[in-house]
Motif scaffolding. Structure first.
Motif, short mmCIF file in Angstrom:
data_model
loop_
_atom_site.label_atom_id
_atom_site.label_comp_id
_atom_site.label_asym_id
_atom_site.label_seq_id
_atom_site.Cartn_x
_atom_site.Cartn_y
_atom_site.Cartn_z
N GLN A 1 0.83 -1.20 0.00
CA GLN A 1 0.00 0.00 0.00
C GLN A 1 0.87 1.26 0.00
O GLN A 1 0.54 2.26 -0.66
N MET B 1 1.92 1.88 -3.47
CA MET B 1 0.79 2.38 -4.26
C MET B 1 0.55 3.87 -3.98
O MET B 1 0.34 4.68 -4.90
N ALA B 2 0.56 4.23 -2.71
CA ALA B 2 0.31 5.62 -2.34
C ALA B 2 1.41 6.53 -2.87
O ALA B 2 1.14 7.63 -3.37
N ALA C 1 0.94 6.99 -6.61
CA ALA C 1 -0.18 7.88 -6.92
C ALA C 1 0.22 9.34 -6.78
O ALA C 1 -0.13 10.18 -7.62
N ASN D 1 -8.03 4.57 -1.78
CA ASN D 1 -7.21 4.86 -2.95
C ASN D 1 -7.84 5.92 -3.85
O ASN D 1 -7.67 5.89 -5.07
N ARG D 2 -8.58 6.84 -3.24
CA ARG D 2 -9.11 8.01 -3.92
C ARG D 2 -10.09 7.67 -5.04
O ARG D 2 -10.14 8.35 -6.07
N CYS D 3 -10.85 6.62 -4.85
CA CYS D 3 -11.85 6.19 -5.83
C CYS D 3 -13.23 6.18 -5.20
O CYS D 3 -13.37 6.26 -3.98
N ASP E 1 -4.90 4.32 -9.63
CA ASP E 1 -5.67 4.08 -8.41
C ASP E 1 -6.61 2.88 -8.58
O ASP E 1 -6.80 2.09 -7.65
N ALA F 1 -4.63 -0.19 -8.13
CA ALA F 1 -4.37 -0.42 -6.71
C ALA F 1 -5.57 -1.07 -6.03
O ALA F 1 -5.43 -2.00 -5.23
N VAL F 2 -6.78 -0.59 -6.36
CA VAL F 2 -7.99 -1.14 -5.76
C VAL F 2 -8.15 -2.61 -6.15
O VAL F 2 -8.44 -3.46 -5.30
N GLY G 1 -3.56 4.02 3.93
CA GLY G 1 -4.11 4.64 2.72
C GLY G 1 -5.04 5.76 3.10
O GLY G 1 -5.12 6.16 4.24
N ARG H 1 -9.03 7.52 2.92
CA ARG H 1 -10.43 7.08 2.88
C ARG H 1 -11.37 8.26 2.84
O ARG H 1 -11.16 9.25 3.54
#
Length: 370
Positions: free
Chosen positions: A177, A180-181, A184, A224-226, A245, A248-249, A361, A363
């Motif tokens: 994670q 991933m962050a 992004a 993940n900003r989705c 993103d 990542a999800v 992450g 949220r």
């Protein structure tokens, strides 16, 4: 009318076995109609693309509503139809690779019956929200993880899934994670990505315990900003966000679902060893607690993620773009009541498993169901 027209008219638009038998009998007695029957299948698949469906969506629906051999027939149709196009849209190559590799054959009547059952399902498909271009139309290739970064993240998650030590799984998942962050933020800071627009992906949320799985996916999407919208009737969640993103999800959901299921199996084994028989309520409570607990931890992790001050306006703009795209795709969403946890042991075991699979992450609150 041709034999195929007669068979389809008899079987596709009337429910019941009698109509299927009538259509199958016509086809079984006419070997010369096979090529035309296959061509009609290609047409139905093409119409499914135009209605918003992707290969994985069709395969998931057929797997849920029909038999394995229908999935093999569908895979043959999809591969043949997609072979007519040039470059396929993003994600399609992966979905084609995941189709059933088998080829099914049977006596003429059984084969015709199966084909008509499959066509009956395809002709009745509803239109769903488009999450990408139709094959054969122009599209802009999406930007996501570069291959080496993606391979590294997958390797970390695979190790987290395989280990029997909760602390090791936690460390490996958290590291994934973190990568991933970081990716992004790096991507958002690049000038060439400032003009990027959000896209969308559909992720299967299969029974059993689909409500708990949908909650888990929603929490991961938020981190993940989705934004995520669950369609319980069709068995998938649509996730809206920027391409990296979305990747990542998908990766995290797959991994955390594997980790949660593995932890649930171990917890059940321990309960049985202690003389207690576990039931469906234990599993439902376990996975619901697992999903809720992960959501809580992801929410708290938001406070620990800090972007450079000069990047905050860019991130705010991207957040607005994701929200706008989600509202465009889903102008009408409703909330749904989730069945509560009724097994106290399952609830506590699930929360403990979520603690072991902790991730970091961001949220934001979004819950919905079509």
């Amino acid at each position: 009318m041709t034999t195929v027209d007669d068979a389809l008219a008899a079987a596709l638009y009337t429910d019941g076995d009698a109509s299927l038998d009538a259509g199958a009998s016509l086809l079984a007695a006419a070997p010369g109609a096979d090529a035309e029957l296959t061509r009609r299948g290609h047409d139905l698949v093409r119409r499914a693309w135009e209605r918003g469906w992707h290969p994985a969506d069709l395969a998931r629906l057929v797997r849920r509503d029909l038999a394995p051999h229908h999935g093999q027939l569908l895979a043959d149709l999809i591969r043949a139809e997609c072979g007519r196009y040039g470059v396929l849209p993003p994600r399609w190559a992966t979905q084609l690779d995941a189709l059933d590799p088998g080829h099914w054959s049977a006596d003429r009547f059984s084969y015709a019956t199966a084909v008509l059952e499959l066509y009956r399902l395809l002709v009745r498909l509803p239109s769903i929200e488009p999450v990408g271009p139709v094959p054969g139309t122009a599209f802009v290739p999406a930007t996501g993880y570069e291959p080496r970064m993606l391979a590294r993240i997958r390797a970390l998650l695979a190790k987290a899934e395989a280990t029997t030590f909760p602390e090791e799984a936690e460390a490996l998942t958290a590291k994934a994670q973190e990568l991933m962050a970081r990716h992004a933020l790096d991507e958002a800071s690049l000038p060439e990505h400032r003009a990027d627009t959000p896209s969308a992906a559909r992720i299967g949320v299969d029974a059993p315990y689909e409500e708990a799985k949908a909650i888990l996916l929603d929490a991961i999407a938020d981190a993940n900003r989705c934004r995520a919208v669950w369609n319980g009737d069709l068995g998938f969640t649509t996730v809206v966000g920027f391409e990296s993103d979305l990747e990542a999800v998908e990766l995290l959901y797959t991994s955390l679902l594997v980790q949660g299921t593995t932890a649930m199996t171990r917890a059940e084994a321990a309960q049985r060893a202690g003389g207690r028989r576990r039931t469906k309520t234990f599993r439902q409570s376990f996975l619901l607690a697992y999903a809720v607990r992960l959501g809580e931890r992801l929410a708290r992790a938001t406070e620990s993620v800090h972007a450079p001050a000069d990047l905050l306006p860019v991130l705010a703009t991207r957040e607005i773009a994701v929200s706008s795209r989600a509202d465009e795709l889903f102008p009408h969403t409703t909330s749904t009541r989730i069945r509560g946890a009724t097994d106290e042991s399952g609830w506590h075991e699930g929360r403990e498993a979520a603690d072991a699979a902790s991730v970091s992450g961001e949220r934001r609150e979004v819950h919905g169901r079509r």
